[in-house]
Motif scaffolding. Structure first.
Motif, PDB file in Angstrom:
ATOM      1  N   TYR A 249      35.103  37.591  52.282  1.00 36.48           N
ATOM      2  CA  TYR A 249      34.561  36.572  51.398  1.00 36.48           C
ATOM      3  C   TYR A 249      33.072  36.586  50.736  1.00 36.48           C
ATOM      4  CZ  TYR A 249      33.892  32.055  48.992  1.00 36.48           C
ATOM      5  OH  TYR A 249      33.568  31.189  48.076  1.00 36.48           O
ATOM      6  N   LYS A 250      32.356  36.872  52.028  1.00 32.03           N
ATOM      7  CA  LYS A 250      30.773  36.575  51.773  1.00 32.03           C
ATOM      8  C   LYS A 250      30.307  37.734  50.927  1.00 32.03           C
ATOM      9  CE  LYS A 250      29.320  34.059  55.802  1.00 32.03           C
ATOM     10  NZ  LYS A 250      28.320  33.974  57.070  1.00 32.03           N
ATOM     11  N   GLN A 251      31.088  39.029  51.117  1.00 28.15           N
ATOM     12  CA  GLN A 251      30.799  40.031  50.315  1.00 28.15           C
ATOM     13  C   GLN A 251      31.174  39.896  48.877  1.00 28.15           C
ATOM     14  OE1 GLN A 251      33.003  42.481  53.311  1.00 28.15           O
ATOM     15  NE2 GLN A 251      31.339  44.188  52.826  1.00 28.15           N
ATOM     16  N   ILE A 252      32.282  39.188  48.583  1.00 30.78           N
ATOM     17  CA  ILE A 252      32.814  39.062  47.396  1.00 30.78           C
ATOM     18  C   ILE A 252      31.928  38.077  46.558  1.00 30.78           C
ATOM     19  CG2 ILE A 252      34.623  38.142  45.855  1.00 30.78           C
ATOM     20  CD1 ILE A 252      36.728  38.971  48.241  1.00 30.78           C
TER      21      ILE A 252
ATOM     22  N   LYS B  28      32.887  35.732  31.418  1.00 31.89           N
ATOM     23  CA  LYS B  28      32.018  36.618  31.281  1.00 31.89           C
ATOM     24  C   LYS B  28      31.557  37.331  32.868  1.00 31.89           C
ATOM     25  CE  LYS B  28      29.905  34.993  27.297  1.00 31.89           C
ATOM     26  NZ  LYS B  28      28.734  34.591  26.527  1.00 31.89           N
ATOM     27  N   ASP B  29      32.498  36.909  33.903  1.00 28.16           N
ATOM     28  CA  ASP B  29      32.393  37.405  35.173  1.00 28.16           C
ATOM     29  C   ASP B  29      32.876  38.904  35.343  1.00 28.16           C
ATOM     30  OD1 ASP B  29      30.621  35.445  35.718  1.00 28.16           O
ATOM     31  OD2 ASP B  29      32.031  34.479  37.274  1.00 28.16           O
ATOM     32  N   PHE B  30      33.569  39.525  34.209  1.00 22.59           N
ATOM     33  CA  PHE B  30      34.075  40.793  34.656  1.00 22.59           C
ATOM     34  C   PHE B  30      33.005  41.929  34.820  1.00 22.59           C
ATOM     35  CE2 PHE B  30      37.617  38.502  32.783  1.00 22.59           C
ATOM     36  CZ  PHE B  30      38.621  38.945  33.547  1.00 22.59           C
ATOM     37  N   VAL B  31      33.280  42.900  35.715  1.00 17.91           N
ATOM     38  CA  VAL B  31      32.429  43.767  35.760  1.00 17.91           C
ATOM     39  C   VAL B  31      32.132  44.937  34.798  1.00 17.91           C
ATOM     40  CG1 VAL B  31      31.821  45.994  37.088  1.00 17.91           C
ATOM     41  CG2 VAL B  31      32.536  43.912  38.267  1.00 17.91           C
ATOM     42  N   ASN B  32      33.651  45.016  33.939  1.00 21.68           N
ATOM     43  CA  ASN B  32      33.476  45.676  32.647  1.00 21.68           C
ATOM     44  C   ASN B  32      33.047  44.819  31.706  1.00 21.68           C
ATOM     45  OD1 ASN B  32      34.459  46.995  30.534  1.00 21.68           O
ATOM     46  ND2 ASN B  32      36.152  47.892  31.319  1.00 21.68           N
ATOM     47  N   LEU B  33      31.795  45.140  31.190  1.00 16.20           N
ATOM     48  CA  LEU B  33      31.118  44.155  30.120  1.00 16.20           C
ATOM     49  C   LEU B  33      31.923  44.432  28.855  1.00 16.20           C
ATOM     50  CD1 LEU B  33      27.498  44.182  31.045  1.00 16.20           C
ATOM     51  CD2 LEU B  33      29.198  42.536  31.773  1.00 16.20           C
ATOM     52  N   GLU B  34      33.044  45.182  28.797  1.00 14.80           N
ATOM     53  CA  GLU B  34      33.601  45.225  27.468  1.00 14.80           C
ATOM     54  C   GLU B  34      34.329  43.952  27.151  1.00 14.80           C
ATOM     55  OE1 GLU B  34      37.987  47.132  26.021  1.00 14.80           O
ATOM     56  OE2 GLU B  34      36.992  47.852  27.730  1.00 14.80           O
TER      57      GLU B  34
ATOM     58  N   LEU C 192      30.953  39.922  39.664  1.00  9.87           N
ATOM     59  CA  LEU C 192      32.353  40.599  40.155  1.00  9.87           C
ATOM     60  C   LEU C 192      33.369  39.372  39.873  1.00  9.87           C
ATOM     61  CD1 LEU C 192      34.507  42.441  41.612  1.00  9.87           C
ATOM     62  CD2 LEU C 192      33.602  41.430  43.812  1.00  9.87           C
ATOM     63  N   ASN C 193      34.376  39.415  39.326  1.00 11.48           N
ATOM     64  CA  ASN C 193      35.362  38.494  39.027  1.00 11.48           C
ATOM     65  C   ASN C 193      36.187  38.527  40.492  1.00 11.48           C
ATOM     66  OD1 ASN C 193      38.220  37.499  38.189  1.00 11.48           O
ATOM     67  ND2 ASN C 193      36.923  36.667  36.841  1.00 11.48           N
ATOM     68  N   PHE C 194      36.430  37.144  40.832  1.00 11.15           N
ATOM     69  CA  PHE C 194      37.296  36.773  42.065  1.00 11.15           C
ATOM     70  C   PHE C 194      38.713  37.679  41.959  1.00 11.15           C
ATOM     71  CE2 PHE C 194      39.549  34.726  45.631  1.00 11.15           C
ATOM     72  CZ  PHE C 194      38.577  34.725  46.557  1.00 11.15           C
ATOM     73  N   GLY C 195      39.145  37.636  40.725  1.00  8.80           N
ATOM     74  CA  GLY C 195      40.442  38.338  40.469  1.00  8.80           C
ATOM     75  C   GLY C 195      40.423  39.722  40.700  1.00  8.80           C
ATOM     76  N   GLN C 196      39.303  40.387  40.526  1.00  2.75           N
ATOM     77  CA  GLN C 196      39.280  41.863  40.417  1.00  2.75           C
ATOM     78  C   GLN C 196      39.037  42.232  42.091  1.00  2.75           C
ATOM     79  OE1 GLN C 196      36.671  43.897  37.883  1.00  2.75           O
ATOM     80  NE2 GLN C 196      36.810  45.966  38.871  1.00  2.75           N
TER      81      GLN C 196
ATOM     82  N   ILE D  12      33.610  46.609  46.947  1.00  2.00           N
ATOM     83  CA  ILE D  12      33.029  45.602  46.986  1.00  2.00           C
ATOM     84  C   ILE D  12      31.973  45.849  47.376  1.00  2.00           C
ATOM     85  CG2 ILE D  12      32.753  43.286  47.792  1.00  2.00           C
ATOM     86  CD1 ILE D  12      35.682  42.912  47.701  1.00  2.00           C
ATOM     87  N   THR D  13      31.793  46.491  48.715  1.00  2.00           N
ATOM     88  CA  THR D  13      30.359  46.833  49.314  1.00  2.00           C
ATOM     89  C   THR D  13      29.627  47.646  48.462  1.00  2.00           C
ATOM     90  OG1 THR D  13      31.345  48.775  50.216  1.00  2.00           O
ATOM     91  CG2 THR D  13      31.514  46.694  51.524  1.00  2.00           C
ATOM     92  N   GLU D  14      30.100  48.501  47.483  1.00  5.47           N
ATOM     93  CA  GLU D  14      29.347  49.444  46.705  1.00  5.47           C
ATOM     94  C   GLU D  14      28.540  48.586  45.499  1.00  5.47           C
ATOM     95  OE1 GLU D  14      32.118  51.967  44.837  1.00  5.47           O
ATOM     96  OE2 GLU D  14      32.730  52.774  46.760  1.00  5.47           O
ATOM     97  N   LEU D  15      28.917  47.237  45.419  1.00  7.60           N
ATOM     98  CA  LEU D  15      28.298  46.489  44.427  1.00  7.60           C
ATOM     99  C   LEU D  15      27.222  45.512  44.928  1.00  7.60           C
ATOM    100  CD1 LEU D  15      31.500  44.846  42.532  1.00  7.60           C
ATOM    101  CD2 LEU D  15      30.166  46.703  41.810  1.00  7.60           C
ATOM    102  N   ILE D  16      26.028  46.198  44.873  1.00  8.73           N
ATOM    103  CA  ILE D  16      24.720  45.591  45.549  1.00  8.73           C
ATOM    104  C   ILE D  16      23.900  44.922  44.432  1.00  8.73           C
ATOM    105  CG2 ILE D  16      24.843  46.698  47.728  1.00  8.73           C
ATOM    106  CD1 ILE D  16      22.822  48.744  46.664  1.00  8.73           C
ATOM    107  N   MET D  17      23.074  44.257  44.586  1.00  7.07           N
ATOM    108  CA  MET D  17      21.947  43.882  43.566  1.00  7.07           C
ATOM    109  C   MET D  17      21.158  45.133  43.056  1.00  7.07           C
ATOM    110  SD  MET D  17      18.465  41.386  43.801  1.00  7.07           S
ATOM    111  CE  MET D  17      19.399  40.146  44.525  1.00  7.07           C
TER     112      MET D  17
END
Length: 618
Positions: A214-217, A77-83, A226-230, A243-248
């Motif tokens: 890594y810290k951003q990921i 369930k760690d995919f950004v795409n919640l599909e 965000l899944n590590f594979g993505q 990755i930097t666009e994905l903030i809380m």
């Protein structure tokens, strides 16, 4: 980009008609299962990490497929795409029906071979019933597509379609491929011993340039799933800046901070807040300025289940924010705190209206993670709590958690016992200057439960498991010998936590060989509990089990904590009626060595009396 293309950039439609040259560039499932087998037989974590890294370096063009296989069981369930935020919906029954159809064997015969691992069971069946050929055509992308297809089937005829999907893969599987495909589909562990952190280190070793991100990921994983594979995929596609666009952001669940076990002496190091440790349901509330969304600790959306809480929170909050807290339940008539199980009933669609008649729900909030468009987790707790109390107006449903500032261990302990007396689990000591560490269990939050109760009890019956626990015992029923008698008295609770698969299988085998169909004549048990027992065993033949519980409670639907008003004693008033006594958070830790005697009813009564005396001293 669609999820399908994300997982398989080359598009799996080419698989069936691709040229031999194209096939040679595809990652074969047999290559991955060979790696899995090597990992399973390797003890050293450093060696495992090196093996995975070397494999990844040679398979960069298929990196996302590899990631999917590794992470599906660990963090599907760690995919950004919640599909993809859904399960395959394949039960053991559906899977075995597919195996039965494919191999033309009876399901009962397959069940007889089961020894705790369906993957091994199916592999052995393939070894004995199919030609030992090496599959050259089954690719990782086919496995991925098959799993995606299984998540999409629903409605009339879906079970047959799922079986056909499974058969389409099984017919091309070697025995080893069948083993790991089974484990993937049924949701169990791959049993490679490669945990998520180890796999991440292997990725970073294979792609050393990625270390700087890594810290951003990690942050994006904990705040935006965000899944590590993505991240690897974006890296390979030169889109690492995404990755930097994905903030809380409100509306996206956050991995919550967790407490470590510890001692009250921790308060001497710095000022601490003592907050109650509730027996509730951890909940994060998100408000984006327009709507409220509620997520559990497991990142599941519970807004619809707790609609009254969402409405109340919207009325109480003034600014966009993300708040951490816990749902509590109270008996409307008595005001007693109700345990976690009651809240679970509150979330069930069909129980919701009925439960609401007798239960009052409160959302006790204690921390603030996001405020006015910013992540404020780096601020000290004392500042975050101050802002929280400014922007939230309490109501009958929305309340602040109890908070006491202290640096005195004795005062902290007294407050913890006060929480216990009021029906809560204990206390959490929080360093007032500590940041909120997203997704981390840290000692700056120290949880303390005043006491646990250990007892030795005799097995008198079991309830058979279903689903993944088929052919095991899922719950045990225990009793204690009555002093100066040949009779036994059971507790008013079944115990299903703490047992390893090995113990559950061992107890199932014992009950199959020694079990009887009716309750032994010398066992006293509550009628409603007796109906749940599948197989009984005479206490003289039953093993002694080690049981641990946080506390005793009065056996009602709500498991109300024991107090002076509801002590269930026997007619002689010397000991307690154990059939009316339940346990809070009971666990079966194992089977005692041969010759170990169980605690008597009187000894358990003394434990209950000790709990009451401790609470009365406060």
């Amino acid at each position: 980009m669609s999820l399908l293309n994300f997982i398989d950039p080359e598009n799996n439609d080419k698989d069936k008609e691709s040229s031999d040259k194209e096939k040679s560039n595809r990652l074969l499932f047999s290559e991955v299962t060979t790696l899995f087998e090597q990992l399973q037989t390797t003890r050293s974590t450093l060696e495992k990490e090196g093996m995975i890294a070397k494999f990844l370096q040679h398979k960069k063009n298929q990196i996302v497929n590899i990631d999917f296989l590794f992470f599906y069981q660990i963090s599907a369930k760690d995919f950004v795409n919640l599909e993809f935020d859904k399960e395959t919906g394949v039960s053991i029954a559906i899977f075995l029906q597919a195996v039965s159809r494919h191999m033309k064997i009876d399901i009962d015969e397959i069940n007889l071979r089961y020894k705790g691992d369906w993957g091994k069971t199916i592999m052995k069946y393939f070894s004995k019933n199919t030609a030992k050929k090496k599959s050259e055509s089954l690719t990782v992308s086919q496995i991925v597509h098959s799993i995606l297809n299984l998540t999409s089937y629903s409605g009339s005829g879906s079970q047959k379609r799922k079986q056909n999907e499974i058969i389409s893969i099984l017919k091309n599987c070697t025995p080893f491929e069948a083993k790991y495909f089974t484990r993937l589909i049924l949701g169990g562990s791959l049993k490679t011993g490669a945990k998520d952190k180890l796999i991440q280190r292997a990725f970073l070793s294979a792609f050393s340039d990625l270390n700087q991100y890594y810290k951003q990921i990690e942050y994006a994983n904990k705040t935006r799933r965000l899944n590590f594979g993505q991240a690897i995929f974006w890296y390979l596609e030169n889109h690492i800046d995404k990755i930097t666009e994905l903030i809380m952001k409100p509306g996206h669940p956050v991995s919550l901070m967790l407490a470590e076990r510890g001692d009250v002496e921790v308060v001497t190091s710095a000022p601490h807040f003592m907050e109650y440790k509730y027996d509730g349901f951890r909940l994060q509330a998100h408000y984006d300025g327009k709507k409220v969304t509620l997520f559990s600790r497991g990142l599941e959306n519970h807004t619809d289940n707790l609609a009254d809480v969402a409405v109340a929170f919207r009325k109480s909050v003034k600014e966009s924010c993300i708040v951490d807290g816990e749902i509590l339940a109270y008996n409307k008539e008595t005001g007693d705190v109700l345990p976690f199980q009651s809240i679970i009933r509150r979330k069930r669609k069909y129980d919701r209206n009925e439960v609401a008649k007798t239960m009052h729900t409160e959302y006790r909030i204690f921390d603030l993670l996001f405020y006015k468009g910013k992540d404020i987790t780096s601020l000290p707790l004392i500042e975050r709590r101050g802002i929280l109390e400014e922007i939230v107006t309490p109501s009958s449903i929305i309340q602040f958690s109890e908070k006491y500032e202290t640096q005195d261990p004795e005062e902290a302990l007294a407050l913890i016992y006060k929480a216990k007396k009021e029906g809560h689990e204990g206390g959490i000591l929080k360093n007032a200057q500590s940041p909120y560490l997203i997704g981390v269990r840290d000692k700056s939050w120290t949880k303390i439960k005043p006491q646990t109760y250990d007892m030795d009890a005799v097995l008198i019956g079991g309830q058979y498991g279903t689903g993944k626990r088929a052919n095991m015992i899922s719950r045990v029923f225990v009793s204690f010998p009555v002093d100066n008698s040949e009779d036994y008295e059971s507790l008013g609770v079944a115990i299903g936590s703490g047992m390893s698969e090995e113990i559950m299988i061992q107890l199932r085998q014992l009950l199959e060989s020694e079990g009887v169909s009716e309750c032994p004549f010398n066992v006293r048990i509550a009628n409603n509990l007796a109906l749940q027992v599948n197989t009984w065993i005479y206490p003289e033949k039953g093993p002694v089990l080690e049981i641990v519980a946080d506390s005793f409670s009065w056996k009602t639907k709500e498991n109300i904590p024991l107090n002076e008003k509801n002590i269930p004693k026997t007619s002689d008033n010397d000991r307690y009626d154990l059939t009316k006594v339940s346990l809070r958070f009971p666990r079966c830790k194992g089977i005692r060595e041969s010759g170990k005697k169980a605690n008597s009813v009187q000894e358990v009564s003394n434990m209950i009396r000790s709990q009451l005396e401790t609470l009365n001293k406060i």
